[in-house]
Design an enzyme around this catalytic site. Structure first.
Site, PDB file in Angstrom:
ATOM      1  N   LYS A 177     -27.252  17.526 -48.515  1.00 46.32           N
ATOM      2  CA  LYS A 177     -27.498  17.303 -49.940  1.00 46.32           C
ATOM      3  C   LYS A 177     -27.099  15.863 -50.248  1.00 46.32           C
ATOM      4  O   LYS A 177     -26.049  15.394 -49.818  1.00 46.32           O
ATOM      5  CB  LYS A 177     -26.665  18.269 -50.797  1.00 46.32           C
ATOM      6  CG  LYS A 177     -26.958  19.737 -50.577  1.00 46.32           C
ATOM      7  CD  LYS A 177     -28.325  20.148 -51.073  1.00 46.32           C
ATOM      8  CE  LYS A 177     -28.401  20.083 -52.581  1.00 46.32           C
ATOM      9  NZ  LYS A 177     -29.756  20.343 -53.077  1.00 46.32           N
ATOM     10  N   SER A 206     -25.959  14.520 -52.897  1.00 41.44           N
ATOM     11  CA  SER A 206     -24.681  14.419 -53.630  1.00 41.44           C
ATOM     12  C   SER A 206     -23.490  14.435 -52.676  1.00 41.44           C
ATOM     13  O   SER A 206     -22.478  13.780 -52.930  1.00 41.44           O
ATOM     14  CB  SER A 206     -24.548  15.562 -54.635  1.00 41.44           C
ATOM     15  OG  SER A 206     -25.532  15.444 -55.634  1.00 41.44           O
ATOM     16  N   LEU A 207     -23.612  15.172 -51.562  1.00 41.72           N
ATOM     17  CA  LEU A 207     -22.534  15.205 -50.565  1.00 41.72           C
ATOM     18  C   LEU A 207     -22.573  13.962 -49.681  1.00 41.72           C
ATOM     19  O   LEU A 207     -21.529  13.429 -49.308  1.00 41.72           O
ATOM     20  CB  LEU A 207     -22.621  16.480 -49.730  1.00 41.72           C
ATOM     21  CG  LEU A 207     -22.396  17.775 -50.508  1.00 41.72           C
ATOM     22  CD1 LEU A 207     -22.657  18.989 -49.620  1.00 41.72           C
ATOM     23  CD2 LEU A 207     -20.998  17.817 -51.098  1.00 41.72           C
ATOM     24  N   ASP A 238     -36.207  25.160 -34.287  1.00 46.88           N
ATOM     25  CA  ASP A 238     -37.420  25.501 -33.540  1.00 46.88           C
ATOM     26  C   ASP A 238     -38.141  26.724 -34.084  1.00 46.88           C
ATOM     27  O   ASP A 238     -37.517  27.630 -34.646  1.00 46.88           O
ATOM     28  CB  ASP A 238     -37.066  25.787 -32.072  1.00 46.88           C
ATOM     29  CG  ASP A 238     -36.861  24.533 -31.261  1.00 46.88           C
ATOM     30  OD1 ASP A 238     -37.774  23.691 -31.252  1.00 46.88           O
ATOM     31  OD2 ASP A 238     -35.800  24.403 -30.626  1.00 46.88           O
ATOM     32  N   THR A 272     -25.632  26.308 -37.075  1.00 45.75           N
ATOM     33  CA  THR A 272     -24.363  25.606 -36.890  1.00 45.75           C
ATOM     34  C   THR A 272     -24.488  24.221 -37.501  1.00 45.75           C
ATOM     35  O   THR A 272     -25.473  23.515 -37.274  1.00 45.75           O
ATOM     36  CB  THR A 272     -23.986  25.522 -35.401  1.00 45.75           C
ATOM     37  OG1 THR A 272     -23.682  26.850 -34.936  1.00 45.75           O
ATOM     38  CG2 THR A 272     -22.779  24.632 -35.170  1.00 45.75           C
ATOM     39  N   LEU A 273     -23.492  23.850 -38.276  1.00 46.09           N
ATOM     40  CA  LEU A 273     -23.444  22.548 -38.943  1.00 46.09           C
ATOM     41  C   LEU A 273     -22.478  21.643 -38.192  1.00 46.09           C
ATOM     42  O   LEU A 273     -21.398  22.078 -37.798  1.00 46.09           O
ATOM     43  CB  LEU A 273     -22.967  22.720 -40.390  1.00 46.09           C
ATOM     44  CG  LEU A 273     -23.785  23.684 -41.244  1.00 46.09           C
ATOM     45  CD1 LEU A 273     -23.070  23.956 -42.559  1.00 46.09           C
ATOM     46  CD2 LEU A 273     -25.177  23.143 -41.484  1.00 46.09           C
ATOM     47  N   GLU A 274     -22.839  20.394 -37.995  1.00 45.39           N
ATOM     48  CA  GLU A 274     -21.980  19.391 -37.365  1.00 45.39           C
ATOM     49  C   GLU A 274     -21.422  18.528 -38.495  1.00 45.39           C
ATOM     50  O   GLU A 274     -22.023  17.537 -38.888  1.00 45.39           O
ATOM     51  CB  GLU A 274     -22.793  18.551 -36.384  1.00 45.39           C
ATOM     52  CG  GLU A 274     -23.486  19.385 -35.327  1.00 45.39           C
ATOM     53  CD  GLU A 274     -24.667  18.666 -34.683  1.00 45.39           C
ATOM     54  OE1 GLU A 274     -25.022  19.076 -33.572  1.00 45.39           O
ATOM     55  OE2 GLU A 274     -25.219  17.724 -35.264  1.00 45.39           O
ATOM     56  N   GLN A 314     -30.081  21.519 -47.192  1.00 48.50           N
ATOM     57  CA  GLN A 314     -31.376  22.062 -47.585  1.00 48.50           C
ATOM     58  C   GLN A 314     -32.266  22.125 -46.359  1.00 48.50           C
ATOM     59  O   GLN A 314     -32.191  21.276 -45.474  1.00 48.50           O
ATOM     60  CB  GLN A 314     -31.996  21.222 -48.689  1.00 48.50           C
ATOM     61  CG  GLN A 314     -32.093  19.762 -48.377  1.00 48.50           C
ATOM     62  CD  GLN A 314     -32.292  18.916 -49.625  1.00 48.50           C
ATOM     63  OE1 GLN A 314     -31.905  19.277 -50.710  1.00 48.50           O
ATOM     64  NE2 GLN A 314     -32.911  17.760 -49.441  1.00 48.50           N
ATOM     65  N   TYR A 316     -38.685  29.751 -29.565  1.00 47.40           N
ATOM     66  CA  TYR A 316     -37.251  29.743 -29.260  1.00 47.40           C
ATOM     67  C   TYR A 316     -36.786  31.182 -29.076  1.00 47.40           C
ATOM     68  O   TYR A 316     -37.141  32.058 -29.853  1.00 47.40           O
ATOM     69  CB  TYR A 316     -36.486  29.063 -30.397  1.00 47.40           C
ATOM     70  CG  TYR A 316     -35.068  28.726 -30.028  1.00 47.40           C
ATOM     71  CD1 TYR A 316     -34.770  27.536 -29.368  1.00 47.40           C
ATOM     72  CD2 TYR A 316     -34.020  29.581 -30.319  1.00 47.40           C
ATOM     73  CE1 TYR A 316     -33.484  27.209 -29.016  1.00 47.40           C
ATOM     74  CE2 TYR A 316     -32.719  29.267 -29.963  1.00 47.40           C
ATOM     75  CZ  TYR A 316     -32.454  28.083 -29.317  1.00 47.40           C
ATOM     76  OH  TYR A 316     -31.178  27.781 -28.962  1.00 47.40           O
TER      77      TYR A 316
END
Length: 188
Positions: free
Chosen positions: A101, A103-104, A119, A127-129, A148, A162
């Site tokens: 986002k 804003s972040l 995929d 998973t978020l890095e 998003q 996948y």
């Protein structure tokens, strides 16, 4: 071709794209807002002097869970793995892009280093890095909007989606932040 809000709604209603849980108010003009879950994988530097990509890395990280009232504090220069609250399922003719986002981003929070591509055939939580490139700590709360996802129509369905087994999919069906499995490249 990037799907518009109208096309996203149609694909969700037809269950071609599945987002669970789903909040219709999170549909943007060409994406859907995703939220942060409450579990994080945090590096513990004291276990090894360096990261060897040929070795299993699961013992490098500890799972930390926050409750709804207490934030996770991401310190400057820190890198942790998080997860989307939503579980995403894609058909074999759509790819998706995960982006932060704005804003972040404007306060120094990055949500992926390289893993912004989803995929066709994917099923699972993303998973978020998470990285803090600001000079001050950033608070992260369960359920906050974190990114998003946009969807891109492919020219044809893929031959090997996948998770099909033919392409060595390592993260299909994940529900928690998942550590790197790059060491599997050296095992075959």
């Amino acid at each position: 071709m990037v799907l518009s809000d109208r096309s996203i709604k149609e694909a969700i209603e037809a269950r071609r794209i599945i987002i669970e849980p789903f909040d219709r108010t999170c549909i943007q003009p060409a994406s859907v807002d995703l939220h942060l879950d409450n579990k994080f994988l945090v590096f513990r530097n004291s276990r090894r002097a360096y990261i060897d990509v040929r070795k299993n890395m699961e013992d490098l990280m500890d799972l930390v869970e926050i409750d709804d009232d207490r934030p996770f504090i991401l310190h400057p220069g820190e890198f942790v793995l998080g997860s989307t609250l939503e579980r995403i399922t894609l058909p074999d003719d759509l790819v998706a892009r995960l982006e932060g986002k704005s804003s972040l981003g404007r306060i120094g929070l990055l949500i992926h280093s390289t893993a912004g591509y989803v995929d066709p055939g994917w099923r699972g939580n993303l998973t978020l890095e998470l990285s803090n490139v600001a000079n001050l700590p950033i608070t992260l709360y369960r359920g906050m909007k974190i990114g998003q996802i946009s969807f891109i129509k492919m020219t044809t369905p893929v031959d090997n989606p996948y998770g099909s087994g033919k392409i060595g999919s390592r993260y299909q069906g994940q529900t928690l932040p998942t550590a790197s499995r790059i060491h599997e490249d050296f095992e075959t």
